[in-house]
Design an enzyme around this catalytic site. Structure first.
Site, PDB file in Angstrom:
ATOM      1  N   VAL A   1       0.719  -1.008  -0.098  1.00  0.00           N
ATOM      2  CA  VAL A   1      -0.255   0.131  -0.105  1.00  0.00           C
ATOM      3  C   VAL A   1       0.969   1.303   0.045  1.00  0.00           C
ATOM      4  CG1 VAL A   1      -1.771   1.274   1.341  1.00  0.00           C
ATOM      5  CG2 VAL A   1      -1.921  -0.929   1.316  1.00  0.00           C
ATOM      6  N   PHE A   2       0.630   2.437  -0.599  1.00  0.00           N
ATOM      7  CA  PHE A   2       1.309   3.539  -0.709  1.00  0.00           C
ATOM      8  C   PHE A   2       0.549   4.685  -0.236  1.00  0.00           C
ATOM      9  CE2 PHE A   2       2.310   7.682  -2.874  1.00  0.00           C
ATOM     10  CZ  PHE A   2       3.698   7.586  -2.864  1.00  0.00           C
ATOM     11  N   GLY A   3       1.218   5.042   0.845  1.00  0.00           N
ATOM     12  CA  GLY A   3       0.542   6.317   1.575  1.00  0.00           C
ATOM     13  C   GLY A   3       1.052   7.582   1.043  1.00  0.00           C
ATOM     14  N   TYR A   4       0.274   8.519   0.933  1.00  0.00           N
ATOM     15  CA  TYR A   4       0.893   9.767   0.314  1.00  0.00           C
ATOM     16  C   TYR A   4       0.385  11.182   1.481  1.00  0.00           C
ATOM     17  CZ  TYR A   4      -3.608  10.118  -1.935  1.00  0.00           C
ATOM     18  OH  TYR A   4      -5.023   9.941  -2.074  1.00  0.00           O
ATOM     19  N   GLY A   5      -0.578  10.549   2.196  1.00  0.00           N
ATOM     20  CA  GLY A   5      -1.198  11.794   3.011  1.00  0.00           C
ATOM     21  C   GLY A   5      -1.259  11.171   4.267  1.00  0.00           C
ATOM     22  N   SER A   6      -2.052  11.143   5.111  1.00  0.00           N
ATOM     23  CA  SER A   6      -2.231  10.512   6.557  1.00  0.00           C
ATOM     24  C   SER A   6      -1.787   9.148   6.686  1.00  0.00           C
ATOM     25  CB  SER A   6      -3.541  10.743   7.333  1.00  0.00           C
ATOM     26  OG  SER A   6      -4.416   9.983   6.561  1.00  0.00           O
TER      27      SER A   6
ATOM     28  N   GLU B   1     -10.739   5.193   4.621  1.00  0.00           N
ATOM     29  CA  GLU B   1     -10.630   5.981   3.363  1.00  0.00           C
ATOM     30  C   GLU B   1     -12.101   6.058   2.484  1.00  0.00           C
ATOM     31  OE1 GLU B   1      -7.645   7.698   2.870  1.00  0.00           O
ATOM     32  OE2 GLU B   1      -6.797   6.823   4.383  1.00  0.00           O
TER      33      GLU B   1
HETATM   34  C1  SIN Z   1      -3.233   8.737   2.048  1.00  0.00           C
HETATM   35  O1  SIN Z   1      -2.667   8.965   3.076  1.00  0.00           O
HETATM   36  O2  SIN Z   1      -2.474   7.946   1.226  1.00  0.00           O
HETATM   37  C2  SIN Z   1      -4.450   8.883   1.194  1.00  0.00           C
HETATM   38  C3  SIN Z   1      -5.265  10.139   1.907  1.00  0.00           C
HETATM   39  C4  SIN Z   1      -5.257  10.269   3.301  1.00  0.00           C
HETATM   40  O3  SIN Z   1      -6.010   9.455   4.166  1.00  0.00           O
HETATM   41  O4  SIN Z   1      -4.841  11.302   4.048  1.00  0.00           O
END
Ligand code: SIN
Length: 181
Positions: free
Chosen positions: A17-22, A93
């Site tokens: 899983v790639f996360g880019y935010g929280s 999400e």
């Molecule tokens: C993420 O972090 O990859 C999705 C956006 C979020 O949950 O902030």
């Protein structure tokens, strides 16, 4: 199941899983391995409304989504997880985000893996789209939801990105404005 040809490290029953935010800084799920990673062709923007985490339906906050951007690299965190984790992540999400398959480059470990990210497309009902930086910072400062303040979301993300060596001018500008309000 992902394409094993580009993913020699993957264990049966697991995914990346790639996360880019929280998902970079709020890790409330189990994982087997975590790696600083990047994806190509997307840019991070505070263009998604948050009715359920950092705002309310009456007063939505702003959180990040990804916008297609050919040639742009977006750095974040990749997690090797068991498939069971999707039950939790799909719920977390849920406000407009959908799973999307991508190639994920592991920045320090090297190599490319196939994985999943959550992207909130421009056609989802909670999508807010662009606004001026000062207007977005004002909205973020004013918004609160069940997961906490929208301010905390922005400042935690700004800090986490700097810690993984990402220069994200969009996030940094909003954080700078917010700190000066
Ligand atoms: C993420 O972090 O990859 C999705 C956006 C979020 O949950 O902030």
């Amino acid at each position: 199941m992902s394409d094993a040809s580009t993913n020699s490290d993957e264990q049966p029953g697991t995914d990346w899983v790639f996360g880019y935010g929280s998902l970079i800084y709020k890790v409330d799920f189990p994982y087997r391995r975590r790696e600083v990673a990047s994806i190509s062709g997307w840019k991070r923007r505070f263009w998604q409304g948050s009715h359920d985490h950092r705002g309310t339906p009456q007063a939505p906050g702003r959180v990040v989504t990804l916008i297609p951007s050919p040639g742009t690299l977006c750095r974040g965190m990749a997690y090797e997880v068991d498939h069971a984790v999707y039950e939790h992540l799909d719920h977390r999400e849920k406000n407009g985000y959908q799973r999307h398959r991508v190639d994920i480059d592991l920045v320090e470990a090297g190599g490319t893996v196939k994985g999943t990210l959550y992207v909130a497309g421009t056609d989802n009902p909670a999508f807010l789209g662009p606004a001026g930086a000062a207007e977005m910072a004002d909205q973020i400062l004013a918004s609160h939801g069940p997961s906490g303040s929208n301010r905390e979301y922005l400042l935690e993300l700004d800090k986490a990105l700097r810690e993984i060596g990402e220069t994200d001018l969009h996030v940094a500008e909003l954080a700078r404005i917010l700190r000066n309000i």
